[in-house]
Scaffold this active site. Structure first.
Site, mmCIF file in Angstrom:
data_model
loop_
_atom_site.group_PDB
_atom_site.id
_atom_site.type_symbol
_atom_site.label_atom_id
_atom_site.label_comp_id
_atom_site.label_asym_id
_atom_site.label_seq_id
_atom_site.Cartn_x
_atom_site.Cartn_y
_atom_site.Cartn_z
ATOM 1 N N CYS A 192 7.572 -0.725 -2.567
ATOM 2 C CA CYS A 192 8.805 -1.488 -2.757
ATOM 3 C C CYS A 192 9.977 -1.029 -1.918
ATOM 4 O O CYS A 192 10.697 -1.862 -1.348
ATOM 5 C CB CYS A 192 9.182 -1.526 -4.238
ATOM 6 S SG CYS A 192 9.799 0.051 -4.905
ATOM 7 N N HIS A 211 11.806 1.065 -8.845
ATOM 8 C CA HIS A 211 11.467 -0.220 -8.222
ATOM 9 C C HIS A 211 12.703 -0.888 -7.654
ATOM 10 O O HIS A 211 13.722 -1.033 -8.339
ATOM 11 C CB HIS A 211 10.782 -1.165 -9.206
ATOM 12 C CG HIS A 211 10.273 -2.410 -8.537
ATOM 13 N ND1 HIS A 211 9.361 -2.360 -7.504
ATOM 14 C CD2 HIS A 211 10.574 -3.725 -8.715
ATOM 15 C CE1 HIS A 211 9.109 -3.597 -7.093
ATOM 16 N NE2 HIS A 211 9.843 -4.432 -7.795
ATOM 17 N N ASP A 247 11.362 -10.489 -4.369
ATOM 18 C CA ASP A 247 10.643 -9.220 -4.422
ATOM 19 C C ASP A 247 9.392 -9.374 -3.572
ATOM 20 O O ASP A 247 8.564 -10.254 -3.829
ATOM 21 C CB ASP A 247 10.289 -8.911 -5.878
ATOM 22 C CG ASP A 247 9.622 -7.552 -6.050
ATOM 23 O OD1 ASP A 247 9.362 -6.865 -5.040
ATOM 24 O OD2 ASP A 247 9.351 -7.173 -7.209
ATOM 25 N N GLU A 275 0.847 -1.195 0.000
ATOM 26 C CA GLU A 275 0.000 0.000 0.000
ATOM 27 C C GLU A 275 0.876 1.235 0.000
ATOM 28 O O GLU A 275 2.037 1.193 0.406
ATOM 29 C CB GLU A 275 -0.943 0.005 1.213
ATOM 30 C CG GLU A 275 -0.247 -0.161 2.552
ATOM 31 C CD GLU A 275 -0.192 1.111 3.392
ATOM 32 O OE1 GLU A 275 -0.339 2.205 2.803
ATOM 33 O OE2 GLU A 275 0.017 0.986 4.605
ATOM 34 N N ARG A 299 1.971 -2.069 12.226
ATOM 35 C CA ARG A 299 1.270 -3.076 11.424
ATOM 36 C C ARG A 299 0.704 -2.489 10.137
ATOM 37 O O ARG A 299 -0.344 -2.889 9.658
ATOM 38 C CB ARG A 299 0.177 -3.777 12.235
ATOM 39 C CG ARG A 299 0.693 -4.431 13.506
ATOM 40 C CD ARG A 299 -0.374 -5.297 14.168
ATOM 41 N NE ARG A 299 -0.651 -6.473 13.370
ATOM 42 C CZ ARG A 299 0.072 -7.584 13.400
ATOM 43 N NH1 ARG A 299 1.131 -7.681 14.181
ATOM 44 N NH2 ARG A 299 -0.258 -8.622 12.640
#
Length: 293
Positions: A90, A130, A145, A60, A85
């Site tokens: 990435c 990324h 990943d 997210e 939490r």
């Protein structure tokens, strides 16, 4: 009707945002992802950790959407993804995973590349936004990943073979082109490129620049769309604004559009997120979005 998983609870993890002590880092991370296996630098452990991570910590970028900003320093990532939490994207997810693997004793390093997902082959180059992790086990390189949303590889991918690599979900392929690695997934009988990763490990500043672009640049889609994803052994769950998609490993899929209250409930129950009151404005905007494609 497809049934969704309930969010697990772990009393050992609260909202403590203080930096993790070195001797508590791995136990707290293992508790966060529900992992109780061995901690040894083997391929079996790597695969188990990767699967547990993507099931336990959702993808997210809500802090980018709300303008809160994203800090990819180690303390900030640990406080957010472990203590609070939350999920992340990435640079947060793979940054955490890299430190976990190194603490266990894996020979692991970060790599950076350009996202090509949902782009034609002749599209102009995209920014280097990324991050992935390369792990070398007994001389063999593996790509891991845990931060690529709904198409994240669910297991390590061998980087020394170009044929298709089946997983519980899609098949993947890793092909080297000079100093780049092209990673693709077989989706609906078509090979679709996810990203192209550079072979050399970058300096830390490259991650900072990529994170700034992804979280703050006006053209970053994370600044305009509510996106969440989670992959378990049984299914993939993806939320894009008000569209919730579920894909089971047996081939069944379900797509439906959600109201604001349903989006909030999905973020909590499917994506396991502690929904914050200040997210409500972004959630209400997502509920009225028109999604093309």
């Amino acid at each position: 009707m497809l049934h969704y998983p309930a969010a697990p609870t772990d009393p050992a993890d609260g909202d403590d945002a203080s930096p993790d002590a070195a001797d508590a880092f791995l136990p707290r991370y293992f508790a966060r992802i529900g992992y109780s296996g061995a901690a040894a630098p083997t391929l079996e452990v790597l695969a188990a950790l990767q699967a547990a991570h993507i099931a336990g910590i959702p993808f997210e970028a809500i802090d980018a959407l709300t303008g809160a900003g994203i800090d990819i320093g180690a303390d900030a990532i640990d406080a957010k993804l472990i203590g609070q939490r939350r999920g992340g994207y990435c640079f947060e997810q793979n940054g955490l995973f890299l430190r976990v693997l190194q603490a266990i004793g894996f020979a692991a390093e970060g790599l950076i590349g350009r996202v090509r997902w949902m782009l034609p082959d002749d599209a102009p180059p995209t920014p280097r936004t990324h991050m992935v992790v390369r792990v070398t086990i007994e001389g063999r390189p593996w790509l891991t990943d845990v931060g690529f949303g709904a198409a994240v590889p669910p297991q390590p991918l061998a980087m020394d073979r170009e044929e298709a690599q089946p997983t519980r979900h899609e098949s993947y392929r890793v092909v080297r082109h000079r100093d780049e690695w092209q990673v693709a997934a077989l989706i609906e009988s078509e090979w679709r490129t996810l990203y192209r990763i550079e072979n050399a490990a970058p300096p830390a500043i490259d991650y900072e620049l990529g994170n700034w672009y992804t979280s703050a640049h006006p053209e970053s889609h994370f600044r305009h769309q509510l996106i969440a994803a989670r992959t378990t052994a049984e299914a993939r769950y993806g939320l894009r604004d008000n569209r919730l998609t579920t894909r089971l490993i047996d081939g069944r899929s379900d797509r439906r559009y959600l109201t604001a209250d349903e989006i909030e409930r999905a973020l909590s129950e499917i994506f396991l997120l502690p929904v914050r009151p200040h997210w409500r404005g972004a959630i209400e905007r997502a509920a009225t979005a028109e999604i093309v494609g």
